[in-house]
Structures are given as C-alpha cells and as structure tokens.
Design a protein around this motif. Sequence first.
Motif, PDB file in Angstrom:
ATOM      1  N   THR A  35       0.743  -1.196  -0.126  1.00  0.00           N
ATOM      2  CA  THR A  35      -0.100  -0.068  -0.003  1.00  0.00           C
ATOM      3  C   THR A  35       0.793   1.183  -0.023  1.00  0.00           C
ATOM      4  O   THR A  35       0.581   2.196  -0.654  1.00  0.00           O
ATOM      5  CB  THR A  35      -0.942   0.077   1.087  1.00  0.00           C
ATOM      6  OG1 THR A  35      -0.164  -0.099   2.537  1.00  0.00           O
ATOM      7  CG2 THR A  35      -1.854  -1.139   0.951  1.00  0.00           C
ATOM      8  N   ASP A  62       0.847   4.260  -2.792  1.00  0.00           N
ATOM      9  CA  ASP A  62       0.667   5.723  -2.170  1.00  0.00           C
ATOM     10  C   ASP A  62       1.892   6.397  -3.038  1.00  0.00           C
ATOM     11  O   ASP A  62       1.565   7.298  -3.703  1.00  0.00           O
ATOM     12  CB  ASP A  62       1.045   5.459  -0.729  1.00  0.00           C
ATOM     13  CG  ASP A  62       0.410   6.873  -0.028  1.00  0.00           C
ATOM     14  OD1 ASP A  62       0.278   7.999  -0.987  1.00  0.00           O
ATOM     15  OD2 ASP A  62       0.066   6.683   0.924  1.00  0.00           O
ATOM     16  N   THR A 102      -2.818   6.578  -4.719  1.00  0.00           N
ATOM     17  CA  THR A 102      -3.847   6.667  -3.464  1.00  0.00           C
ATOM     18  C   THR A 102      -3.894   8.202  -3.487  1.00  0.00           C
ATOM     19  O   THR A 102      -3.075   9.118  -3.745  1.00  0.00           O
ATOM     20  CB  THR A 102      -3.344   6.097  -2.318  1.00  0.00           C
ATOM     21  OG1 THR A 102      -2.237   6.876  -1.673  1.00  0.00           O
ATOM     22  CG2 THR A 102      -2.965   4.802  -2.573  1.00  0.00           C
ATOM     23  N   SER A 148      -2.101   5.478   2.680  1.00  0.00           N
ATOM     24  CA  SER A 148      -1.622   4.056   3.061  1.00  0.00           C
ATOM     25  C   SER A 148      -1.319   3.718   4.748  1.00  0.00           C
ATOM     26  O   SER A 148      -1.272   2.772   5.257  1.00  0.00           O
ATOM     27  CB  SER A 148      -0.416   3.684   2.322  1.00  0.00           C
ATOM     28  OG  SER A 148       0.666   4.444   2.515  1.00  0.00           O
ATOM     29  N   THR A 155       0.130  12.515  -9.966  1.00  0.00           N
ATOM     30  CA  THR A 155      -0.390  11.485  -8.836  1.00  0.00           C
ATOM     31  C   THR A 155      -2.123  11.514  -9.202  1.00  0.00           C
ATOM     32  O   THR A 155      -2.634  12.431 -10.248  1.00  0.00           O
ATOM     33  CB  THR A 155      -0.376  12.020  -7.293  1.00  0.00           C
ATOM     34  OG1 THR A 155      -1.029  13.221  -7.243  1.00  0.00           O
ATOM     35  CG2 THR A 155       1.381  12.000  -7.374  1.00  0.00           C
TER      36      THR A 155
END
Length: 577
Positions: free
Chosen positions: A208, A212, A217, A222, A345
């Motif tokens: 995770t 991230d 994410t 995370s 992102t």
Amino acid sequence: MTKKDPKTLRSARWFAPDDLRSFGHRSRMMQLGYGEEDFRDRPVIGVLNTWSELNTCHSHFRERVKDVKRGITQAGGFGVEMPSLSVDESFTKPSSMLYRNMLAMETEEMIRSHPLDGVVLMGGCDKTTPGLVMGAISAGVPMIYLPAGPMLRGNYAGKILGSGSDAWKYWDERRAGNISDEEWLGVQGGIARSAGTCMTMGTASTMTAIADAMGLTLPGASSIPAVDSGHQRMSAACGRRIVDMVWEDLTPDRIITDAACRNAAIVAMATGCSTNAVVHLIAMARRAGVNMQLEDLDGLGRTTPLIANVRPSGKDYLMEDFYYAGGLRALMKQIEEMLDTSALTVTGKSMGENLEGAEVYNDDVIRPLSNPVYHEGSLAVLKGNLCPSGAVIKPAACDPKFYNHEGPALVFDSYPEMKKAVDDETLDITPDHVMVLRNAGPQGGPGFPEWGMLPIPKALIKQGHRDMLRISDARMSGTSYGACVLHVSPEAHVGGPLALLKTGDTVRLDLANRRLDMLVDEAELDARRKALTPPEPRFERGYGWMFLQHVTQADQGCDFDFLQSDFGRTAGEPDIF
C-alpha cells in the motif's frame, strides 16, 4: 483543465443510444430500482471490493464501501459495488500468490466488460494491491486505490505485539519450552485486535505504501489505521476524487511512469519493505510498460537509507506509531531530494505538491537521513552460480554476522521433509550449516508459497540460537526476519542450479559483493545437470494448469506472459454492440 463531455463517457455506449440494446440496458437498471437520472450523463464508478467473511484484513470493507459510494454521490457520480476475488494470506492455500494473477485477470475483465467510467480499488491484504492495480492498469480507465489500512497494535501482558514477527519469535520460545500454554493462548488472542492488515511493515503495508508513492492513492492514505475515523473520511474522499478523475480523463498511463515506479522503489527501500515488494513492483511496472529490472532495485537499495523504525526491519515501532509520527507523507518529505517530485498523481497534482506541509512528529519512528535505521535500503539482490537470474535478501532484518558466511548445505526437497527434520532434536546440524529448501518456487510450490523463513531446527533452538543462513526458491512473509535468501531464480523445479546442490556442498554468501555461490566445480555440476530428472507438473487441469504454463520466474515478476504489456498487438476495446 477541459472537462470530458458526458456524451463521451464510456458508460454512454451502454446507456445513451436510442436502440434496442441500450433499451435493454436502461430497462435492467430500472429493474434494479434506478431511474435514468441516476446513471445517464453521470460517471458510472465501479467500486471493486475484496471483502469476504474469511478476509480478516478487509473485514471493515463492508462498511467502507458505503463511505466510498457516499463520496461518489456527493461528486455527482453513480457508484456500483462489484465484489472481487478476496485473496487473503491467512486461509488461502497452497499460496495466495497462486491467485494474484487471477485477481488481476478478473479486475481487467470486470472493468472491460461493464459500463464503468472509473474504478475505486479496495484492497490491502498482500496480493490484493498488486492484483487489483495490475488489472486496472491493463484496463486503462481512471482508477484510485483505497488501502485497507493497518490494524491496531497487538497487546498481551503489557507487551506490544507485532503481527507475524512476534508470532515467529514466541513460537521459537514455545519450541524451546520457554512459553506455557496459557501464555501461548494469550499471545494468540492479543496479537490481532482489530480489522486491518498486519501492523508491522509486512507485505500489506509495503504494497500500500508502494501504491501511495506511485501516486495511486490519496496522499498518505496508506498509513491511516483501518479503524481510525480518518479512514472513513479518506474512503469518501476516494469516491469524490474518482468522479473528478473521470471528467479529467486522468488514466493510469499518465501516472504510472518510469519516475513513478522509481519513486515507489525508493520509498519501499526507505520503509524497510517486504522482500515480496520485488516481485510485485516488477509486475506492476511492466504492466505499465516500464521495464523495471532486479538490478534497478538493487542499485536503489544501495543508495537509499532505511529510515522507518518499524518492525521487522526496525526494532521498536509498529504502523500505528508510524501514522502518529507523520505517516508516509512525512517519510517521503524526509527523502524528497531522492524523489522525482514532478511525477503526476491521482490528485491531479505533482508528488511535490502533495508533500507540501508534511512533517515528522517523532524522529525516532521516522529517522532523519543523518540517523538511519540501516545505512542502505531494505533489500539486496544477489547473483551467482546458485542464482544466475537473481535472489533477494533483507540485510536489515538479519544478524550481520551472516553478511559474509560460508558453510555446508543441508538440502531439503520438500516442505514436509524439512518440517520433520527441524523438529528432530537429534538432527546433526550446527549454526554454520546453510539450510536449503527447494522446489518451492512459482511452479514448484506450487504458486510460490511463503516457506522461505525456514524454522530454526529445535536442536539449535535449545542451544540458544535464533538465526542461521537459509536459502530457498520460495518467498517469505513480509513480517518475517532472519538471514533468509529468497526467490532463487531460476527455481529448482524448472532445472535451475538450486536443483544441483547436494547436502554437504559448501555455500558462500558475500553480501558486500552481492554474490551467492556453491563451491562446486563446473565439471561436477555438468554431470549433475545431465542426471536431473524433470519433476511431475503440480497441476494437470484448470487454473493451476494455466498458471504453470504461463507464469514467469521470480525475477520477471511472476506475471502471466500473455498479460504483460508487450504481449500481442495493442488494440482498442472491441465493438460491444
């Protein structure tokens, strides 16, 4: 940014035309109780939920999906929950790794075959992160990843327990006769106290964190504990954000670039990541057309200090402490100079913009670069005549005396054979021996099980020894520790050099030079190679048979060859009408 026209939504191909097929689609939506105002001219968002009653890590997802759908509605989208294969570590046999690629295939095909404009991927337990992400990369629609989050700290008799790591330690003490039945039951009941993934820096938190750092994410998502109310708010925010991503046409190919994969690898090394990160990160990168190699990861490991003081690579803290210390954003801020902060992102902003304002609140949990837990990153990649395609070790989690070690091999051809031997108190073994388990790789396991942290033989446990050099073509849990060389490639089951090793042969590990060798002359190895008998296949039907036919070796990410980005022609979606 130009907003996507509702007429060009992918879901409009199902619902907009005035024809018989679309009449059927709209009619069936009305059968479910929805009116056209629910799904026409709105982004349809698939919420891929890996909840199940046997997946302890995801036991809160039944509630979290409501938060996600609330956020989708708030942003003007239409959310539909779609149950996905729930690959868990605790109960899935022979190995959850056998089914990572099945989840990836299911994810890709579910997205491709349904009227979805974007997806929220709900995962966390080890293989669900790479499986969901790999499938969504290949499907190509906007996606955002929602991490399950770590569970609360374990606790028994005033002692803080870390899932996995302390289980192994207490088990060794029980085998040595130092733990009573009552104490053992107390640890059993106290080591996992809430929903969420392992709260050590095991494979779940590693993967995770990688998602991230890759920009998949919401920033820092995370690190949030599974049962923290912040996790509910983050879930709703994921729902809101994916609707905007659809209108912005922010697809995975724009996010998962060379820079994003490199950022993810650097962050993984700095966190004290699981050895499993190597296999999954290579597979995820290659789905996106980024040709990441083992050598790339080793190079980054040599230059990235480990600064997260979180078990098992760290000594003192767990993921809950990491979150209170500032979480992943704070760690990334500490190593910002090493990262490509221009990487895009899911927020639509750069990594650098997402890190603005991040702070470390406890510099013993998240160390400064001037005081790392370990001067290099979490992992090292070995080469040599035992592993010509590579093997992996986690130096920060083992006794430094094994960094340069030479000793006689004790070879086991199967897990049952090894397990029987280590419980034999009369076993002829010394701490200098090198325990070897083979036929436990992707094809030999089958499915690459987590057998690589071979138990210390009871004969040595009773003498006070708690570590020794162990080698296998298996994986090990990210919560494990010790001088374990893993992922030996090619694996023994397909004729790799590990199949040629015999008990009594001298094995040498030279960590500084990244070498793992058996000190056997080439003529003898040639003779042994000619005498090898190919083993029987592990499966002869079904998914297992397909797995054996198409899985790649550990150094290639263990993806199916026909799912990698360079397989076959690149084409648009077929005409569905």
